[in-house]
Design an enzyme around this catalytic site. Structure first.
Site, mmCIF file in Angstrom:
data_model
loop_
_atom_site.group_PDB
_atom_site.id
_atom_site.type_symbol
_atom_site.label_atom_id
_atom_site.label_comp_id
_atom_site.label_asym_id
_atom_site.label_seq_id
_atom_site.Cartn_x
_atom_site.Cartn_y
_atom_site.Cartn_z
ATOM 1 C CD GLU A 179 32.306 -81.395 -36.324
ATOM 2 O OE1 GLU A 179 33.666 -81.271 -36.480
ATOM 3 O OE2 GLU A 179 31.638 -81.749 -37.115
ATOM 4 C CG ASN A 220 27.217 -67.729 -35.091
ATOM 5 O OD1 ASN A 220 27.437 -66.813 -35.738
ATOM 6 N ND2 ASN A 220 26.333 -67.625 -34.195
ATOM 7 C CG ASP A 239 16.724 -71.054 -39.520
ATOM 8 O OD1 ASP A 239 16.908 -69.912 -40.034
ATOM 9 O OD2 ASP A 239 16.760 -70.979 -38.164
HETATM 10 O O1 ACK Z 1 29.330 -67.512 -32.166
HETATM 11 P P1 ACK Z 1 29.306 -68.389 -31.082
HETATM 12 O O2 ACK Z 1 30.365 -68.746 -30.308
HETATM 13 O O3 ACK Z 1 29.014 -69.925 -31.766
HETATM 14 O O4 ACK Z 1 27.696 -68.650 -30.468
HETATM 15 C C1 ACK Z 1 26.918 -69.321 -30.458
HETATM 16 C C2 ACK Z 1 26.320 -70.098 -29.147
HETATM 17 O O5 ACK Z 1 27.007 -71.330 -29.144
HETATM 18 C C3 ACK Z 1 24.761 -70.224 -29.535
HETATM 19 O O6 ACK Z 1 24.464 -71.051 -30.593
HETATM 20 C C4 ACK Z 1 28.015 -71.613 -30.151
HETATM 21 N N1 ACK Z 1 28.083 -72.763 -30.739
HETATM 22 C C5 ACK Z 1 26.861 -73.372 -30.990
HETATM 23 N N2 ACK Z 1 27.294 -74.882 -31.276
HETATM 24 C C6 ACK Z 1 28.479 -74.831 -31.358
HETATM 25 C C7 ACK Z 1 29.511 -75.673 -31.670
HETATM 26 N N3 ACK Z 1 29.193 -77.018 -32.138
HETATM 27 N N4 ACK Z 1 30.784 -75.582 -31.249
HETATM 28 C C8 ACK Z 1 31.108 -74.385 -30.908
HETATM 29 N N5 ACK Z 1 30.154 -73.402 -30.664
HETATM 30 C C9 ACK Z 1 28.995 -73.764 -30.743
HETATM 31 C C10 ACK Z 1 27.790 -70.436 -31.002
#
Ligand code: ACK
Length: 972
Positions: free
Chosen positions: A745, A751, A805
């Site tokens: 999703e 994050n 983690d």
């Molecule tokens: O802070 P962000 O935009 O949120 O940067 C990291 C990046 O990918 C590397 O992990 C984003 N991310 C990871 N999984 C998801 C997800 N399910 N939905 C939206 N952003 C994600 C994360």
């Protein structure tokens, strides 16, 4: 023949012509003259005199005794005896008697002369005097002649024959008569200014005319100027003059005078005068260069004065006057600037509709002179917005009224305002309330889903497995929709309130200064799914789907099994069971401490970690699913985390292989050494018509086989986890061909670590003002985050999965600020290359700062080591994602930890919260709370969330922008 010149010779004496050889003519100008007498001559003398002057006719009588009487006669002809008229009789005793028109101008002057004063031209002629003599009784007779001359005419100017043209040379000549010795002084004047003069002395005796020339180069400025020549004669002739006025012809020149100014207000009168200089006079006409002349204008002063009554703005521009005579044409123009108050075009007022996500622009079209300055504001807000009003991606929060104000730099013009409504439409919104419901088996439960939609939702349905119910009852399931009535908010705005406005109003459409705006609030539908006699298979996730013309929105709602009340203990069990439990725990505790004691005897050094065996162990420990394998495993079941307390949804262990061609990748959200996360649209998820936004985890081109292996391991873990609102949901995967895709999703806010750090830079002065995406981040939000993480972890722990983690960087946050645990079993270095939190001491990276002592020193992982990490994550949330153990290097941090050191209380959080944190950091894992304990403890905190963070005590340096430039190691 001689003559007696003993008479009066004072003055100018001139000789005209001798009468005879014996005649001497003496004329005294202004004075009497006596002529001698010769008895034999009929005319003894001729007196020449200018008319108007006095003349003395000399009788010629001389004796020592004055005569007793004298008679003077006028002789009409030469035969004077017969034709003589008695002119005057003088008796020395009785006086003088003059006759006829001589009566008041004739007198006898000693001895017997006749004085006439003045003489007329008609006095021309001969005269006779008769004096009786007493001595011989004889009579003395004498004849004299009087010649009267006309006085000089005065000067005459020649050389000027109009018209003249500018640039010509004029030769003027002035001449005046010389009569005998009566000579003039000649003088030229321009007005009163003397130009030149000539004295009488220059004329020769025989000269008859005195002359003085004057040469002049004429210009148009000489036109109408008077040039005079004066002849100054001595005596009664005096000053004679002649004057000419120059007539100089020239082409017109023009100028425009603006008595009321060139800058006028609309409605004022305008006066323009065309000042024309020309000879002969010109004809004058007016024109407006931009087009027609205004209708209401009048001309005065032979067309030279233009008056425009109540000028309007459309008659601004260039006005030209044209003057024309025989010699040429001249034009001059003037720019008329008409000021008028600002106004705003009607179309600015038109209500606009915009779809969520669209760009929207509205310019404030204004009119006014000078051009007004324009600014926008939102109704109810002080913030000034630029013109044109622009939204790069319209949001529902942009829905509202916007006001454009046009203000003139001319102070007395009132400002103009216009307001329009921006009506934002879009797919339905599911108003987040409760997304987790609980029920007991065999009981009944009602799941709720509240949908707000503008335009109204056309469909609201509940979906699970292959079921889809919009309304009505299907077996044990019944769906109801309840629409809340649509309200209309009607507002009446009155500008420039006047006394007469204080009255009562009806809600009607009004006109003039009044405007009516109406806004329909979005329709709200409460959709409920009621499940009767709940069965085990009902504990699963349901989708609430809302659709309108603009799109659809889905909300996952989870039905959980209600926690069963603790069973009533049988007294015997109540005694025996604790004894057995205590015994087992003592044994286990003893074994644990013995093991720990021996392991701690091995000092930790970087060298130690470099040991190949340890590297392998670290990698394995770190990344292999730490599910308890046997009773000797240091991963006890969580007390309270009942293994039967979850329901493994058949769907989830079923094949979720997703057709790759139904995925359209959009943009990379984040990249690591080996993997990447890509935002994508997935078509047909859960049978939905509209594509769903998802995140796709995959390896990068050229990454190792290990990277793929890690991704598959994470997938394996995720397949084991049934949906939970606080755990990132697996939507599908593509594993049949390369590259492997794991579809989860999409969490719009990214994050949690990045999100919290972003909030810092947007912080104003207090927590209450921290803004993200225009939403406030409040202490209650922070409390909710840690509570949600505890809930998600309780779910994970209930599956006997150790995360290993847990950290804020591995928690994702969706658009509704719902936290979701993520990153299961995936190598931590895959997605986060720069992440210093994984100290690179081995081939893999370890999240040293989040690790419990038993994991750090003994490589032991358990749900309780996750609880330790949870305590660190809590600390992160409360410090808006500071790096744990700020200022300490990893070896220093580990050394301190070994000696019992714990991070101190963040100054701005209360003791109660810090106590929870400290409980997570108990040395003995068994002393740490379970995640379920944590959920409950935190629920207490959330109820008094305002005390949770002491807003005023947040250290400013923590949020300093410059701080964000520090390395992550240094942060805070
Ligand atoms: O802070 P962000 O935009 O949120 O940067 C990291 C990046 O990918 C590397 O992990 C984003 N991310 C990871 N999984 C998801 C997800 N399910 N939905 C939206 N952003 C994600 C994360």
């Amino acid at each position: 023949m001689g003559h007696d010149a003993s008479g009066y010779l004072d003055g100018v004496v001139f000789l005209r012509k001798p009468i005879s050889s014996t005649t001497v003519v003496l004329v005294a100008l202004g004075y009497p003259a006596v002529l001698s007498w010769s008895t034999q001559e009929p005319i003894s003398s001729t007196t020449v005199v200018l008319a108007g002057y006095p003349a003395v006719l000399s009788c010629g009588y001389s004796s020592e005794q004055p005569p007793d009487s004298v008679d003077w006669y006028r002789l009409e002809g030469l035969d004077a005896e017969q034709e003589r008229t008695h002119l005057l009789y003088h008796d020395s005793n009785s006086g003088t008697f003059a006759f006829g028109n001589y009566s008041d101008r004739a007198e006898v002057v000693e001895p017997a002369n006749l004085k006439l004063q003045p003489v007329y031209m008609s006095d021309n002629g001969d005269y006779e005097c008769e004096v009786p003599t007493t001595a011989d009784y004889d009579t003395f007779l004498s004849k004299v002649r009087l010649q009267v001359l006309e006085a000089p005419d005065g000067p005459r100017i020649t050389g000027y024959s109009p018209p003249l043209f500018a640039g010509q040379t004029l030769h003027l000549r002035c001449e005046s008569q010389i009569v005998g010795d009566v000579r003039p002084t000649l003088v030229w004047y321009n007005g009163s200014r003397e130009l030149s003069r000539i004295d009488p002395s220059v004329w020769q005796p025989e000269t008859e005319t005195a002359v003085l020339n004057y040469v002049l180069d004429v210009s148009k400025y000489d036109n109408a100027k008077a040039y005079r020549c004066q002849a100054l004669y001595r005596g009664p002739v005096g000053v004679r003059e002649q004057k000419i006025t120059l007539d100089i012809r020239y082409a017109p020149t023009t100028d425009i005078e603006t008595p009321l100014g060139k800058v006028v207000r609309e409605g004022d009168d305008v006066l323009l005068r065309c000042a024309v200089d020309s000879n002969p006079p010109s004809t004058v006409s007016w024109d407006r260069l931009e087009g027609d002349m205004p209708a209401n204008y009048n001309l005065f002063e032979d067309g030279r004065l233009l008056r425009i009554v109540k000028i309007t703005r459309n008659f601004h521009g260039t006005y030209q006057c044209k003057a024309e005579n025989d010699l040429g044409v001249s034009t001059t123009s003037v720019e008329l600037n008409i000021l008028y108050a600002p106004s705003i075009a009607r179309q600015v007022l038109d209500t606009a509709e915009a779809l969520v996500g669209e760009n929207f622009t509205r310019a404030c079209i204004t009119d006014g002179n000078p051009p007004p300055t324009v600014r926008w504001s939102r109704e109810g807000s002080e913030e000034i917005l630029d013109d044109p009003l622009y939204f790069s991606s319209v949001n529902f929060t942009d829905d509202g009224s916007y006001i454009c104000t046009a203000r003139s730099e001319v102070k007395y013009f009132p400002e103009s305002t216009a307001k329009f409504r921006l009506d934002v439409k879009g797919p339905p919104q599911i108003v987040k309330q409760n997304t987790i419901f609980s029920a007991k088996e065999n009981g009944s439960v009602t799941l709720e889903c509240e949908v707000e939609s503008d335009p109204p939702a056309t469909r609201v349905a509940w979906k699970w497995e292959s079921n889809s119910i919009e309304s009505g009852t299907v077996g044990r399931y019944s769906v109801r929709q309840k629409e809340t009535p649509t309200s209309i908010l009607s507002t009446l705005t009155i500008k420039s309130v006047q006394a007469s406005d204080f009255r009562s109003y009806q809600c009607l459409i009004l006109v003039g200064r009044y405007s009516v705006r109406q806004k329909e609030t979005p329709t709200s539908i409460l959709s409920t799914l009621t499940i009767k006699s709940v069965q085990a298979s009902d504990f699963r996730s349901y989708q609430c789907l809302a659709v309108n013309v603009h799109g659809e929105e889905t909300q996952v709602i989870v039905l959980e099994r209600a926690t069963a009340p603790p069973p009533q203990p049988i007294p015997l069990v109540a005694i025996i069971l604790p004894v057995i439990l205590v015994f087992i725990m003592v044994i286990l505790g003893l074994l644990y401490y013995l093991r720990k004691y021996w392991q701690r005897k091995l000092p930790w050094t970087p060298k130690y970690l470099k040991n190949k065996d340890m590297e392998m162990r670290a990698i394995e420990d770190d990344y292999l699913p730490p599910i308890a394998q046997d009773s000797a495993s240091p991963m006890p079941l969580l007390p309270g985390d009942d293994p039967t307390n979850y329901y493994m949804e058949p769907d989830l262990i079923r094949d979720l292989e997703f057709p790759r061609d139904k995925l359209s990748l959009e943009r990379v959200l984040g990249r690591g050494n080996f993997g990447q996360v890509i935002k994508a649209k997935a078509q047909g998820v859960g049978g939905a018509d509209k594509p769903m936004t998802v995140a796709v985890k995959t390896t990068k081109d050229g990454s190792s086989a290990d990277a793929k292996e890690d991704l598959l391991k994470e997938l394996k873990m995720m397949k084991l986890i049934p949906p939970h609102p606080n755990v990132v949901m697996l939507i599908g995967y593509c594993t049949k061909t390369e590259p492997v895709y794991v579809i989860v999703e999409y969490c719009a806010l990214g994050n949690l670590q990045n999100f919290l750090r972003k909030c810092r830079s947007k912080r104003d002065s207090t927590y209450a003002n921290i803004q993200v995406d225009e939403r406030l981040l409040t202490p209650r939000d922070l409390a909710s985050f840690i509570w949600q993480i505890a809930r998600g972890m309780a779910h994970v722990a209930s599956l006997k999965i150790v995360h290993r983690d847990l950290a804020s960087r591995n928690v994702l946050i969706d658009k509704n600020k719902v936290c979701k645990i993520s990153d299961f079993g995936l190598s931590r270095d895959v997605y986060d290359t720069d992440n210093e939190e994984y100290e690179q001491k081995t081939q893999g990276r370890l999240p040293l700062r989040w690790m419990a002592p038993e994991s750090l020193f003994d490589h032991v992982y358990s749900v309780k080591s996750d609880v330790w990490s949870y305590g660190i994550t809590m600390w992160e949330v409360l410090t808006l994602a500071c790096t744990p153990y700020p200022g300490l290097s990893p070896p220093a941090m580990m050394e301190r930890l070994r000696n019992g050191f714990r991070m101190s209380k963040p100054v701005h959080c209360n003791d109660e919260v810090y106590d929870i944190m400290r409980k997570c950091w108990e040395d003995d894992p068994e002393d740490r709370p379970t995640f379920i304990d944590l959920v409950r403890l935190l629920e207490d905190v959330i109820t008094k969330a305002e005390d949770f963070i002491k807003i005023d005590e947040i250290p400013a340096a923590m949020y300093d922008e410059s701080n964000s430039k520090k390395s992550k190691q240094e942060k805070c």
